[in-house]
Design a protein around this motif. Structure first.
Motif, short mmCIF file in Angstrom:
data_model
loop_
_atom_site.label_atom_id
_atom_site.label_comp_id
_atom_site.label_asym_id
_atom_site.label_seq_id
_atom_site.Cartn_x
_atom_site.Cartn_y
_atom_site.Cartn_z
N VAL A 48 0.92 -1.40 0.02
CA VAL A 48 0.40 -0.35 0.15
C VAL A 48 1.07 1.53 -0.43
O VAL A 48 0.93 2.40 -1.07
N PHE A 49 1.17 1.21 1.20
CA PHE A 49 2.64 2.49 1.16
C PHE A 49 4.16 2.01 0.61
O PHE A 49 4.76 2.60 1.32
N GLN B 163 1.13 -0.18 -9.14
CA GLN B 163 -0.24 0.70 -8.39
C GLN B 163 -0.94 1.81 -9.40
O GLN B 163 -1.80 1.92 -9.65
N THR C 14 -4.49 1.99 -11.28
CA THR C 14 -5.25 2.56 -11.27
C THR C 14 -5.68 3.34 -12.02
O THR C 14 -6.90 3.31 -12.62
N MET D 257 6.30 8.21 -2.87
CA MET D 257 4.96 6.49 -2.89
C MET D 257 4.32 7.66 -2.73
O MET D 257 3.21 8.15 -2.98
N TYR E 130 2.23 8.74 -5.78
CA TYR E 130 0.98 8.03 -5.72
C TYR E 130 -0.47 7.78 -5.22
O TYR E 130 -1.23 8.34 -4.70
N TRP E 131 0.08 8.85 -3.93
CA TRP E 131 -1.33 9.15 -2.29
C TRP E 131 -1.73 9.98 -2.17
O TRP E 131 -2.87 10.96 -2.07
N VAL F 139 -4.11 9.15 -5.92
CA VAL F 139 -5.74 8.86 -5.13
C VAL F 139 -6.29 9.77 -5.39
O VAL F 139 -7.94 9.55 -6.07
N SER G 195 1.28 15.71 -7.94
CA SER G 195 1.55 15.14 -8.17
C SER G 195 2.31 14.29 -9.25
O SER G 195 3.74 13.47 -9.66
#
Lengths: 178, 565, 277
Positions: free
Chosen positions: B15-16, B26, B30, B107, B110-111, B114, B168
């Protein structure tokens, strides 16, 4: 970056050296992105200024204070870097916060978020540019805070802070003296 | 060189994760998810276009669909899948690094993406619906709720999502640039970089320099919308119901300039990596070094430079100074020069090749054809005089779907088939892959070429109901349902892809380290590549990226008997 | 190399050949353009035909070479992976690029420039001047009347029923202005200068048969210029997304004999007489 580093010949850098030099490359790239951002606002400003509804505003006195505060903060961060004392970073941080306070004061004196923002296009630009610069400076303040806590070296924050000082002077000249 | 310890918990591993390969996957997942949404929007649009009397959606929703389909496909599928997805997967492996230069930033990027996706999707459900001013978001339409309902909350969310996207994407670009310039392994000089990595470098540079223009435009547009400023809003706009608006002398054209200063380079941010993937696949499956490595690199640099000074060709009819229009026309068609070089090099790379027409290669060859047609179609639009006729017609729609739609999607699929063994450790099914290829290329080419004909026939784009007019060529109008049938077929064909991928993850044939006999460094790592990419030392580079001789094939890290080649 | 791979290559080559036939047939043997009805439009069509011919040629040759290479070099042992020297490769690439840029610039400069200049060049005093005002979602057409001058318009005077453009009664030039909705009438074979304004958002004045398309920016006065040379009725479309009714913002352009236009104009009542105080 030198021609040598581009051709990457024999001995690789040590991990610490590599990290340091990557940090420089990344910072340089990020700063060019910031330059493009302010260049875009500059272009918009120069175009918009030719409008018939343009009413130029005087620079508020308090902006001199904020400017000197930011110049002072560049001096203190430099002293801190040369002497290696992290205490200086907190002084710089304090000056940075004082600068932001003066900026908020300047904007509210000029009319704040009320009618003036909508009515005078010059003030719209002052507001937006001060805001965008302040947001970037906040990133620097965060960096100062983290660097002062960590045991590592000064890293990107010194260069970034000086750069934000330069950007402010540029913004000031663009808005009021050009 | 040591690398950080392998993560152990589920959260830190999947995840992270800081691992560029996990982040790449990821992004790809997505992007494919967003592609399904973008595709469904497209199908609804096509239904409405072909059978307007059925009113399957309202005019309001139709404009939202058009806007969101464009935005999602350009930024959240192609940028995210091709650039963020493959860039993350491949750059460290290509340059011989254990990870990106800034894994944490990676990282984070990406977050940040989202919530951008969630905001974009969420904007459909707010009052007034999603943004409806087109993916170009021209003010005043995009600034005023009075002008179109989607310019209420929907447009605000659109702008915020785009802001997050830019943040991002910039973080990603900084990582690419630094990794490629600075984290190369021993012996990996710039002129030994695989062409794909060159295209990632150039798209990162373009991204870093061009996206700020959109950021600035978005900030000013937000102020115009919510603080009553007049950056882009002129005096004297009148709307029934509200009367004359209080705005003062802003300039709507300024927004168009700022938008296209990003918007045009963005095209190359998408297309160049697609061409890079094509070069990689053609080298591996043609088992021949690409024709003209150096001229390709210089052409890419030339494209990057030209891309920043030609934005005005999107605005020939916008009302800007006609002399500036003529300037933009002249420099725009100069882009023919680097692209002809790249096109010739792609075709030349097949000369004396030893082609194995397996699935990735079929997609790569499809890209060459699509790029050729897209590029040639661009001449009609880059020439200011003919653009007076073609602007905002279906010719434009067909053109950009061939270039940033077909070229990029074919490359995306080709890339997935090509690198699937590397990152999953299993091969995809060849028969299903080829079936997918034919089910993709035939409807895609047919649809978008037919749209060119419709544009010649004079049909305007972004019309809820094209039957309101009688001037367009009758045969051009008659093509409408056929294009829609093709669109449905294209979407259905992607089920084969979905099935192939899911089936192959679990049941695919196990793959060796280098199933295609390719030469670049990623194929020297195990399949799937572990955390840190190479279990022992990172490879050292001794050879050009594509050392295919008549008597053998050598990976970049193979030592040359006579020293460096 | 498997037999199946060889077969795929053959199919793909066949696909490219069929593509060539389809594209040449589709673009080459049918006229898709609506029949042209303006002087500069003929030049626009010439640029389009020139581009069709040149890009068509490049497309055909490129795809046939592509198909040929795919077939030839997918057979066992045909390819030798032989490479030319970088210099020779560069020369190949540059000569093709040079040829392509000549093709492209001829289209822009030699053929295209005159039409561009005709539309955007200096206005002449003989032009028939008409104002077209766009708004969501329709067109207002204003003729200046005998004095040849448009009266001043103020947005704050706009009233849907009787004063759609906000015509200022106090301006003497307003007295004989004629305003009609959705129908533009122009004399045949005379240069028409269309003054373009928008009351609200961006629109675009598009008449496909005239090969005219010009965006209209609110807050600015734009113009376009063309010489209609065929009598008839044509449709005006909006070509820039302007809101919900964008797709039905349909107007008409009637190109008629000059004397017919004069007669029609003389029958019209000045707009000012409709304005209620």
């Amino acid at each position: 970056m030198t021609a040598e580093s581009l051709s990457r010949p024999v001995d690789p850098l040590s991990e610490a050296e590599l990290k340091e030099s990557s940090r420089k490359v990344g910072l340089l790239a990020f700063l060019s992105s910031v330059v493009m951002l302010f260049a875009t606002f500059t272009a918009a400003f120069l175009v918009r200024r030719t409008g018939t509804d343009w009413k130029p505003l005087e620079m508020p006195e308090i902006m001199w204070i904020s400017t000197w505060l930011l110049i002072g903060s560049s001096v203190t961060i430099e002293i801190s870097r040369v002497t290696g004392r992290k205490m200086g970073l907190l002084v710089t941080l304090g000056l940075g916060l004082a600068f932001l306070f003066c900026q908020v004061k300047a904007l509210s004196e000029m009319g704040g978020f009320s009618g003036a923002l909508a009515e005078n296009p010059h003030f719209s630009f002052i507001f937006v540019l001060l805001l965008v610069h302040a947001l970037h400076l906040l990133g620097g303040i965060g960096g100062l805070f983290l660097t002062s806590l960590s045991s590592s070296r000064f890293g990107w924050v010194v260069t970034y802070w000086h750069f934000m000082g330069l950007v402010w002077i540029y913004v000031l000249v663009l808005l009021f003296l050009s | 060189m040591s690398h950080s310890h392998e993560p152990t918990t589920f959260l830190s591993k999947y995840v992270f994760s800081f691992d560029h390969k996990v982040i790449g996957i990821q992004y790809l997942i997505t992007a494919l998810f967003m592609a399904v949404i973008g595709g469904l929007l497209a199908l609804t649009i096509r239904y409405q276009l072909a059978w307007p009397s059925e009113n399957v959606v309202s005019a309001e929703s139709y404009l939202s669909l058009v806007t969101m389909h464009g935005t999602i496909m350009v930024f959240f599928v192609i940028s995210m899948g091709l650039v963020s997805g493959f860039g993350n997967l491949l750059i460290p492996l290509h340059v011989g690094a254990r990870d990106m230069a800034y894994p944490f930033l990676n990282m984070l990027s990406y977050w940040v993406m989202v919530p951008a996706c969630l905001l974009m999707i969420g904007s459909f459900f707010v009052e007034g619906g999603a943004a409806a001013a087109g993916w170009t978001a021209y003010p005043p339409l995009s600034a005023l709720k009075d002008a179109v309902p989607g310019s209420g909350m929907g447009q605000t969310l659109w702008l915020l999502a785009m802001a997050l996207f830019i943040v991002s994407f910039t973080m990603g670009s900084l990582n690419y640039l630094t990794t490629i310039l600075n984290e190369r392994t021993r012996g990996m000089s710039m002129m030994k970089l695989p062409l794909l990595t060159w295209t990632f470098l150039i798209s990162a540079i373009i991204g870093i320099l061009a996206f700020p223009a959109l950021t600035a435009a978005a900030v000013m547009l937000l102020f115009d919308r919510h603080a009553g400023t007049s950056f882009f809003l002129p005096a004297g706009m009148y709307f029934e119901g509200t009367g004359v608006l209080p705005n003062m002398g802003g300039t709507p054209l300024l927004f168009q300039h700022l938008f296209w200063f990003l918007g045009h380079p963005e095209v190359y941010v998408l297309v160049l990596p697609a061409l890079g993937i094509t070069f990689e696949i053609i080298a591996a499956f043609g088992r021949r070094s690409p024709f003209g490595y150096r001229t390709t690199v210089y052409s890419l640099l030339c494209v990057a430079f030209l891309s920043m000074i030609v934005w005005g060709h999107h605005m020939f009819t916008s009302g800007m100074d006609p002399r500036i229009g003529e300037y933009f026309s002249i420099v725009t068609v100069m882009i023919t020069v680097p692209f002809s070089v790249i096109g010739l090099n792609l075709i030349g790379s097949l000369w004396q090749a030893r082609i194995r027409a397996e699935t990735p290669m079929l997609f790569a060859l499809g890209v060459i054809s699509a790029m050729g047609m897209g590029g040639l179609g661009g001449l009609y639009l880059g020439t200011a005089t003919s653009d007076m006729y073609f602007h905002d017609s279906y010719f434009v729609v067909g053109h950009f779907h061939l270039t940033i739609g077909t070229v990029t999607f074919l490359a995306l699929f080709g890339g997935i088939y090509h690198w699937f063994p590397k990152f999953i450790g299993r091969k995809t099914n060849e028969l299903l892959g080829k079936t997918h290829f034919w089910l993709t290329i035939i409807p895609m080419f047919a649809m978008f070429l037919l749209m060119h004909l419709q544009g010649m026939g004079g049909i305007h784009r972004r019309y809820y109901d094209v039957t309101q007019y009688s001037y367009p060529n009758a045969s051009a109008m008659a093509l409408m349902p056929w294009i829609s049938y093709l669109a449905f077929a294209l979407f259905a064909g992607q089920l084969v892809f979905a099935f192939n991928v899911i089936w192959s993850i679990f049941r695919g044939e196990k793959s060796s380290e280098n199933p295609w006999g390719a030469t670049t460094l990623e194929w020297t790592a195990p399949s799937p590549a572990p955390h840190g990419n190479w279990p022992d030392k990172v490879p050292v580079v001794h050879r050009d990226p594509y050392d295919y001789g008549s008597d053998g094939v050598w990976a970049q890290n193979v030592e040359n008997a006579e020293g460096q080649a | 190399m498997t037999a199946r791979s060889h077969l795929s290559a053959g199919f793909l080559a066949l696909f490219f050949v069929l593509l060539v036939i389809a594209v040449v047939g589709g673009f080459g043997f049918k006229t898709w353009l609506p029949p042209v009805a303006s002087e500069h439009g003929a030049v626009v069509d010439k640029v389009i035909r020139y581009t069709l011919l040149t890009t068509g040629l490049v497309f055909v040759v490129g795809h046939l070479i592509l198909a040929f290479f795919i077939v030839k070099y997918s057979r066992d042992e045909r390819g030798t992976a032989k490479r030319l020297s970088p210099g020779v490769e560069a020369r190949w690439a540059l000569s093709v690029a040079f040829g392509m840029s000549i093709i492209a610039e001829v289209g822009v400069l030699v053929i295209g420039m005159p039409a561009w200049a005709a539309v955007y060049g200096e206005p002449s005093p003989d032009d028939v001047v008409v104002e077209v005002v766009a708004q969501q979602f329709g067109w207002f057409i204003r003729y200046p009347g005998k004095d040849g001058k448009f009266g001043a318009c103020r947005p704050e005077l706009i009233r849907r029923g009787d004063n759609p453009l906000g015509l200022d009664k106090k301006d003497p030039a307003s007295a004989d202005d004629i305003i009609v909705e959705d129908e533009l009438r122009l004399p045949v074979n005379k240069p028409a200068r269309i003054v373009l304004r928008s009351l609200d958002v961006l629109h675009s004045f598009s008449v496909p048969e005239m090969r005219v398309k010009q965006d209209i920016i609110p807050g600015y006065t734009g113009r376009t210029r063309f010489v209609p040379n065929r009598e008839g009725t044509y449709e005006i479309a909006c070509a820039e997304l302007c809101g919900l009714g964008h797709y039905k913002m349909r107007g008409l352009l009637q190109v008629m004999a000059p004397q017919d236009l004069q007669r029609w104009l003389s029958e019209q009542v000045p707009a000012i007489t409709y304005i209620v105080d």
